[in-house]
Design an enzyme around this catalytic site. Structure first.
Site, PDB file in Angstrom:
ATOM      1  N   HIS A  44       0.846  -1.212   0.000  1.00 26.61           N
ATOM      2  CA  HIS A  44       0.000   0.000   0.000  1.00 26.61           C
ATOM      3  C   HIS A  44       0.872   1.250   0.000  1.00 26.61           C
ATOM      4  O   HIS A  44       2.074   1.176   0.244  1.00 26.61           O
ATOM      5  CB  HIS A  44      -0.867   0.023   1.263  1.00 26.61           C
ATOM      6  CG  HIS A  44      -0.042   0.221   2.492  1.00 26.61           C
ATOM      7  ND1 HIS A  44       0.578  -0.817   3.141  1.00 26.61           N
ATOM      8  CD2 HIS A  44       0.312   1.344   3.157  1.00 26.61           C
ATOM      9  CE1 HIS A  44       1.269  -0.342   4.148  1.00 26.61           C
ATOM     10  NE2 HIS A  44       1.141   0.969   4.189  1.00 26.61           N
ATOM     11  N   HIS A 127       5.305   6.347  -1.194  1.00 26.76           N
ATOM     12  CA  HIS A 127       6.072   5.150  -1.572  1.00 26.76           C
ATOM     13  C   HIS A 127       5.312   3.895  -1.164  1.00 26.76           C
ATOM     14  O   HIS A 127       4.423   3.956  -0.314  1.00 26.76           O
ATOM     15  CB  HIS A 127       7.445   5.149  -0.889  1.00 26.76           C
ATOM     16  CG  HIS A 127       7.337   5.023   0.602  1.00 26.76           C
ATOM     17  ND1 HIS A 127       7.071   6.111   1.406  1.00 26.76           N
ATOM     18  CD2 HIS A 127       7.397   3.955   1.436  1.00 26.76           C
ATOM     19  CE1 HIS A 127       7.001   5.719   2.662  1.00 26.76           C
ATOM     20  NE2 HIS A 127       7.189   4.409   2.716  1.00 26.76           N
TER      21      HIS A 127
HETATM   22  P1  2AM Z   1       5.440   2.661   5.336  1.00 24.82           P
HETATM   23  O1  2AM Z   1       4.356   3.543   4.806  1.00 24.82           O
HETATM   24  O2  2AM Z   1       6.801   3.164   5.043  1.00 24.82           O
HETATM   25  O3  2AM Z   1       5.281   1.239   4.891  1.00 24.82           O
HETATM   26  C1  2AM Z   1       1.234   1.280   9.042  1.00 24.82           C
HETATM   27  O4  2AM Z   1       2.133   1.166  10.104  1.00 24.82           O
HETATM   28  C2  2AM Z   1       1.837   2.069   7.908  1.00 24.82           C
HETATM   29  O5  2AM Z   1       2.140   3.413   8.314  1.00 24.82           O
HETATM   30  C3  2AM Z   1       3.127   1.485   7.373  1.00 24.82           C
HETATM   31  O6  2AM Z   1       2.964   1.393   6.004  1.00 24.82           O
HETATM   32  C4  2AM Z   1       4.196   2.462   7.738  1.00 24.82           C
HETATM   33  O7  2AM Z   1       5.293   2.649   6.925  1.00 24.82           O
HETATM   34  C5  2AM Z   1       3.444   3.763   7.908  1.00 24.82           C
HETATM   35  N1  2AM Z   1       4.110   4.604   8.898  1.00 24.82           N
HETATM   36  C6  2AM Z   1       4.478   5.886   8.720  1.00 24.82           C
HETATM   37  N2  2AM Z   1       5.034   6.392   9.836  1.00 24.82           N
HETATM   38  C7  2AM Z   1       5.038   5.388  10.752  1.00 24.82           C
HETATM   39  C8  2AM Z   1       5.505   5.270  12.088  1.00 24.82           C
HETATM   40  N3  2AM Z   1       6.058   6.308  12.728  1.00 24.82           N
HETATM   41  N4  2AM Z   1       5.357   4.097  12.715  1.00 24.82           N
HETATM   42  C9  2AM Z   1       4.786   3.035  12.088  1.00 24.82           C
HETATM   43  N5  2AM Z   1       4.314   3.074  10.826  1.00 24.82           N
HETATM   44  C10 2AM Z   1       4.447   4.246  10.153  1.00 24.82           C
END
Ligand code: 2AM
Length: 183
Positions: A44, A127
């Site tokens: 996603h 991304h």
């Molecule tokens: P990503 O987008 O780089 O994959 C659920 O945890 C989603 O939120 C994940 O896709 C994750 O990373 C994103 N995300 C963004 N900031 C985050 C954070 N501080 N902690 C955990 N997940 C985060």
């Protein structure tokens, strides 16, 4: 009693019934050789990360999302593969994100702040995380084919920890889904 909280985020889910999605899933699986590939079901684009949220806060986020004047539907060309040392992930991103995507992410960030949720100040970089726990920058990343998606909805998801065959993972559960505008 301690209040129950759940980890929430807004995201775009690519259409799973396309050939482009098959190429995306294959690419993620290939990137697993460098660390741990992201499960196909979990691929996603995060729009806004909300963190740990109470049921009451979640209800106000849902109500605010219902009222959002979202930008129009858009297509996204995912044409850049890269590695972030800090988060140890391999990602796929658009070199030129459309303005509608950036506007939507900004609107959801403002919505989260209005609902009393903290938001990161660093700039938004759309991304898809393909592989995690990648200890060092791979010398060569797999070849990248055409991966384009059209998005006409965005969703709100719960990230739920799950254990599968003794391994810790996450499952994403859709809490709401809203159409992008047509203006
Ligand atoms: P990503 O987008 O780089 O994959 C659920 O945890 C989603 O939120 C994940 O896709 C994750 O990373 C994103 N995300 C963004 N900031 C985050 C954070 N501080 N902690 C955990 N997940 C985060």
């Amino acid at each position: 009693m301690k209040e129950k909280k759940q980890r929430l985020f807004f995201a775009l889910s690519p259409n799973r019934s396309s050939e482009d999605f098959q190429r995306l899933a294959r690419l993620s699986s290939q990137c697993g050789q460098f660390g741990r590939s992201v499960a196909t079901d979990n691929l996603h684009i995060t729009l806004a990360f909300l963190g740990m949220v109470t049921d009451e806060q979640a209800a106000s986020v849902v109500a605010a999302a219902e009222q959002l004047a979202a930008p129009r539907a858009f297509s996204l060309k995912l044409d850049t593969l890269g590695y972030w040392k800090r988060s140890k992930v391999i990602w796929l991103a658009p070199e030129h994100p459309p303005q509608a995507l950036l506007t939507l992410a900004q609107q959801l960030k403002s919505l989260a702040i209005e609902c009393g949720l903290d938001q990161e100040s660093r700039p938004y970089k759309p991304h898809i995380t393909l592989a995690k726990s990648v200890a060092r920058r791979p010398e060569q990343l797999p070849p990248l084919g055409k991966i384009d998606f059209h998005f006409n909805h965005f969703g709100l998801y719960i990230s739920k920890p799950v254990s599968h065959n003794g391994r810790q993972g996450v499952q994403y559960i859709q809490l709401g889904k809203w159409p992008l505008g047509n203006t």
